[in-house]
Design a protein around this motif. Structure first.
Motif, PDB file in Angstrom:
ATOM      1  N   PRO A 107     -12.894  27.776  44.444  1.00 33.47           N
ATOM      2  CA  PRO A 107     -14.000  27.435  45.341  1.00 33.47           C
ATOM      3  C   PRO A 107     -13.665  27.669  46.816  1.00 33.47           C
ATOM      4  CG  PRO A 107     -13.851  25.818  43.601  1.00 33.47           C
ATOM      5  CD  PRO A 107     -12.655  26.707  43.444  1.00 33.47           C
ATOM      6  N   LYS A 108     -12.480  27.244  47.224  1.00 36.96           N
ATOM      7  CA  LYS A 108     -12.084  27.410  48.631  1.00 36.96           C
ATOM      8  C   LYS A 108     -12.018  28.891  49.012  1.00 36.96           C
ATOM      9  CE  LYS A 108      -8.498  25.898  51.895  1.00 36.96           C
ATOM     10  NZ  LYS A 108      -8.018  27.181  52.383  1.00 36.96           N
ATOM     11  N   ALA A 109     -11.455  29.705  48.123  1.00 37.83           N
ATOM     12  CA  ALA A 109     -11.334  31.137  48.426  1.00 37.83           C
ATOM     13  C   ALA A 109     -12.693  31.818  48.492  1.00 37.83           C
ATOM     14  CB  ALA A 109     -10.449  31.810  47.372  1.00 37.83           C
ATOM     15  N   LEU A 110     -13.596  31.449  47.608  1.00 38.93           N
ATOM     16  CA  LEU A 110     -14.934  32.045  47.628  1.00 38.93           C
ATOM     17  C   LEU A 110     -15.681  31.658  48.900  1.00 38.93           C
ATOM     18  CD1 LEU A 110     -17.193  33.669  46.297  1.00 38.93           C
ATOM     19  CD2 LEU A 110     -17.905  31.565  45.107  1.00 38.93           C
ATOM     20  N   VAL A 111     -15.579  30.382  49.267  1.00 39.51           N
ATOM     21  CA  VAL A 111     -16.238  29.925  50.491  1.00 39.51           C
ATOM     22  C   VAL A 111     -15.687  30.672  51.707  1.00 39.51           C
ATOM     23  CG1 VAL A 111     -16.471  27.942  52.051  1.00 39.51           C
ATOM     24  CG2 VAL A 111     -16.911  27.658  49.603  1.00 39.51           C
ATOM     25  N   GLU A 112     -14.389  30.871  51.755  1.00 40.70           N
ATOM     26  CA  GLU A 112     -13.785  31.586  52.875  1.00 40.70           C
ATOM     27  C   GLU A 112     -14.225  33.053  52.895  1.00 40.70           C
ATOM     28  OE1 GLU A 112      -9.634  30.898  52.282  1.00 40.70           O
ATOM     29  OE2 GLU A 112      -9.672  28.918  53.272  1.00 40.70           O
ATOM     30  N   HIS A 113     -14.345  33.665  51.732  1.00 43.99           N
ATOM     31  CA  HIS A 113     -14.810  35.047  51.652  1.00 43.99           C
ATOM     32  C   HIS A 113     -16.243  35.170  52.173  1.00 43.99           C
ATOM     33  CE1 HIS A 113     -15.189  39.137  50.002  1.00 43.99           C
ATOM     34  NE2 HIS A 113     -16.412  38.774  49.629  1.00 43.99           N
ATOM     35  N   LEU A 114     -17.105  34.250  51.759  1.00 45.32           N
ATOM     36  CA  LEU A 114     -18.494  34.285  52.211  1.00 45.32           C
ATOM     37  C   LEU A 114     -18.613  33.985  53.705  1.00 45.32           C
ATOM     38  CD1 LEU A 114     -20.172  32.485  49.172  1.00 45.32           C
ATOM     39  CD2 LEU A 114     -20.407  34.894  49.778  1.00 45.32           C
ATOM     40  N   GLN A 115     -17.741  33.114  54.186  1.00 43.59           N
ATOM     41  CA  GLN A 115     -17.785  32.753  55.602  1.00 43.59           C
ATOM     42  C   GLN A 115     -17.499  33.971  56.484  1.00 43.59           C
ATOM     43  OE1 GLN A 115     -15.736  29.116  56.494  1.00 43.59           O
ATOM     44  NE2 GLN A 115     -15.595  29.547  58.679  1.00 43.59           N
ATOM     45  N   LYS A 116     -16.642  34.858  56.023  1.00 42.61           N
ATOM     46  CA  LYS A 116     -16.360  36.085  56.779  1.00 42.61           C
ATOM     47  C   LYS A 116     -17.606  36.968  56.901  1.00 42.61           C
ATOM     48  CE  LYS A 116     -11.492  36.153  55.432  1.00 42.61           C
ATOM     49  NZ  LYS A 116     -10.461  36.830  54.584  1.00 42.61           N
ATOM     50  N   LYS A 117     -18.562  36.749  55.997  1.00 43.90           N
ATOM     51  CA  LYS A 117     -19.826  37.489  56.028  1.00 43.90           C
ATOM     52  C   LYS A 117     -20.933  36.682  56.702  1.00 43.90           C
ATOM     53  CE  LYS A 117     -17.974  40.709  53.374  1.00 43.90           C
ATOM     54  NZ  LYS A 117     -17.706  42.084  53.849  1.00 43.90           N
ATOM     55  N   ASP A 118     -20.543  35.582  57.363  1.00 45.02           N
ATOM     56  CA  ASP A 118     -21.480  34.680  58.067  1.00 45.02           C
ATOM     57  C   ASP A 118     -22.388  33.907  57.111  1.00 45.02           C
ATOM     58  OD1 ASP A 118     -20.686  34.846  60.686  1.00 45.02           O
ATOM     59  OD2 ASP A 118     -21.911  36.603  61.116  1.00 45.02           O
ATOM     60  N   ILE A 119     -21.913  33.698  55.885  1.00 51.12           N
ATOM     61  CA  ILE A 119     -22.614  32.837  54.931  1.00 51.12           C
ATOM     62  C   ILE A 119     -21.752  31.594  54.717  1.00 51.12           C
ATOM     63  CG2 ILE A 119     -23.494  32.609  52.574  1.00 51.12           C
ATOM     64  CD1 ILE A 119     -23.894  35.656  52.603  1.00 51.12           C
ATOM     65  N   HIS A 120     -22.313  30.423  55.045  1.00 49.63           N
ATOM     66  CA  HIS A 120     -21.535  29.194  55.024  1.00 49.63           C
ATOM     67  C   HIS A 120     -22.026  28.277  53.913  1.00 49.63           C
ATOM     68  CE1 HIS A 120     -19.672  30.002  59.043  1.00 49.63           C
ATOM     69  NE2 HIS A 120     -20.749  30.784  59.123  1.00 49.63           N
ATOM     70  N   CYS A 121     -21.088  27.842  53.063  1.00 47.92           N
ATOM     71  CA  CYS A 121     -21.409  26.896  52.000  1.00 47.92           C
ATOM     72  C   CYS A 121     -20.220  25.961  51.811  1.00 47.92           C
ATOM     73  CB  CYS A 121     -21.780  27.621  50.706  1.00 47.92           C
ATOM     74  SG  CYS A 121     -20.643  28.918  50.210  1.00 47.92           S
ATOM     75  N   LEU A 122     -20.305  25.036  50.855  1.00 41.30           N
ATOM     76  CA  LEU A 122     -19.306  23.984  50.745  1.00 41.30           C
ATOM     77  C   LEU A 122     -18.608  23.963  49.387  1.00 41.30           C
ATOM     78  CD1 LEU A 122     -20.917  20.733  52.245  1.00 41.30           C
ATOM     79  CD2 LEU A 122     -18.990  22.014  53.173  1.00 41.30           C
ATOM     80  N   PRO A 123     -17.261  23.879  49.380  1.00 38.14           N
ATOM     81  CA  PRO A 123     -16.572  23.514  48.141  1.00 38.14           C
ATOM     82  C   PRO A 123     -16.668  21.998  47.985  1.00 38.14           C
ATOM     83  CG  PRO A 123     -14.971  23.920  49.885  1.00 38.14           C
ATOM     84  CD  PRO A 123     -16.335  24.139  50.485  1.00 38.14           C
ATOM     85  N   ILE A 124     -17.236  21.513  46.887  1.00 35.22           N
ATOM     86  CA  ILE A 124     -17.458  20.068  46.753  1.00 35.22           C
ATOM     87  C   ILE A 124     -16.566  19.409  45.705  1.00 35.22           C
ATOM     88  CG2 ILE A 124     -19.835  20.174  47.593  1.00 35.22           C
ATOM     89  CD1 ILE A 124     -20.710  19.913  44.615  1.00 35.22           C
ATOM     90  N   SER A 125     -15.770  20.219  45.003  1.00 31.71           N
ATOM     91  CA  SER A 125     -14.810  19.695  44.044  1.00 31.71           C
ATOM     92  C   SER A 125     -13.766  20.778  43.805  1.00 31.71           C
ATOM     93  CB  SER A 125     -15.510  19.305  42.732  1.00 31.71           C
ATOM     94  OG  SER A 125     -15.723  20.444  41.906  1.00 31.71           O
TER      95      SER A 125
END
Length: 338
Positions: A293-311
């Protein structure tokens, strides 16, 4: 272009809402003299067929004021184990009300009448007095899941049988009303108190309304003051709430459709596991294989898409008023390329 899917609390006022705020007549709400606050409170109460309302600065404050008004120290509150009032309000039930919680292992944040009845303590000096049942609709950690209204009616019957009060954390209640094609008055007839958030999908910058009888809200107003929630010229914020209710409810349908479109794209990917059924505007999905989850969120953040790892295994995305169709298209395009 930043696309923020972390929460529907990231909405910002629309031009029409800002204009309404600037033009709002105001007074001192502690004195009961802010006309915009008074209008919002009574308007919302009328919509739900309840007697009175109380403007609070947040959903957490509205819920905590509600629980304190319903209970006495040493009482017990029954709710689902994923309830916002239990896991996301900083231990407020214990701190503010001196009550303990009996968490129920429900289904996607929803509990049944049978579970409530089983959870009620017998009259016994060794046991906390069961006093209040709290439901959450939609259920945040249940992926925006909605109660079937018949299940709420059955829970109310149990509460009436055992003389328990019934509170609704309606942080995203309007999402449920739109999805289920239900009316606010249906809920006003069932619950002893309802908190309705204005600052999530409805797009207001601040605020929730607590609804109940005139006597209940009179007591709640004093509790709000004790909690430091007395407001002065709050009409500027109340005007945003009025505008949101009058103009943004129907827009929730678009949020729900956007969530379904993003979910369809996620289902195609090999690193996506179980996705909680998407009913409204919340997408909670399992991440596996080549991503955490953390890695996917970081990958998306580089594309200016922000979401949350919740578990350790899940990510959450939430659509809202500020997520436009062109943003959804971009999200889908980026997911397709991962």
């Amino acid at each position: 272009m930043k696309i923020d899917l972390r929460s529907d609390t990231f909405t910002t006022p629309t031009p029409g809402m800002l204009e309404a705020m600037f033009k709002a007549p105001v007074g001192d709400d502690v004195f009961g003299e802010d006309p915009s606050v008074n209008k919002l409170e009574q308007m919302t109460a009328d919509i739900f067929g309840m007697e009175a309302g109380l403007f609070c600065v947040s959903g957490t404050m509205a819920n905590q004021v509600a629980i304190k008004t319903h209970t006495q120290p040493g009482n017990e509150v029954i709710c689902d184990k994923l309830s916002h009032v239990y896991i996301y309000e900083a231990g407020g039930i214990a701190f503010n009300s001196g009550c303990q919680v009996k968490p129920i292992d429900g289904n996607l944040g929803r509990i049944t009448a049978e579970q409530v009845e089983e959870a009620i303590n017998p009259i016994d000096i060794h046991k906390a007095k069961s006093t209040l049942v709290s439901l959450e609709n939609t259920a945040n950690r249940g992926g925006g899941s909605c109660y079937n209204f018949i299940d709420i009616q059955n829970i109310k019957a149990v509460c009436s049988k055992y003389n328990l009060s019934l509170h609704l954390d309606g942080a995203r209640l309007y999402n449920a009303l739109v999805h289920k094609n239900e009316t606010p008055k249906q809920y006003g007839e069932i619950f002893n108190s309802i908190s309705v958030c204005l600052s999530k999908g409805l797009g207001a910058p601040v605020g929730s309304i607590l609804l109940g009888t005139k006597e209940y809200i009179k007591q709640a107003r004093q509790i709000r003051k004790i909690f430091g929630g007395g407001l002065r010229q709050a009409g500027y914020l109340a005007a945003a709430g009025i505008y949101a209710i009058e103009n943004h409810v129907d827009k929730l349908k678009e949020d729900h459709e956007h969530a379904k479109q993003i979910t369809a794209a996620l289902r195609k990917k090999d690193f996506i596991g179980t996705i909680i059924p998407v009913e409204t505007n919340i997408i909670i999905f399992e991440v596996k294989g080549r991503f955490t989850p953390k890695a996917l969120v970081e990958h998306l953040q580089k594309k200016d898409i922000h979401c949350l790892p919740i578990s350790p295994t899940q990510v959450r995305m939430v659509t809202h008023l500020n997520i436009k169709p062109e943003m959804v298209n971009k999200i889908i395009q980026i997911i397709d390329l991962i």
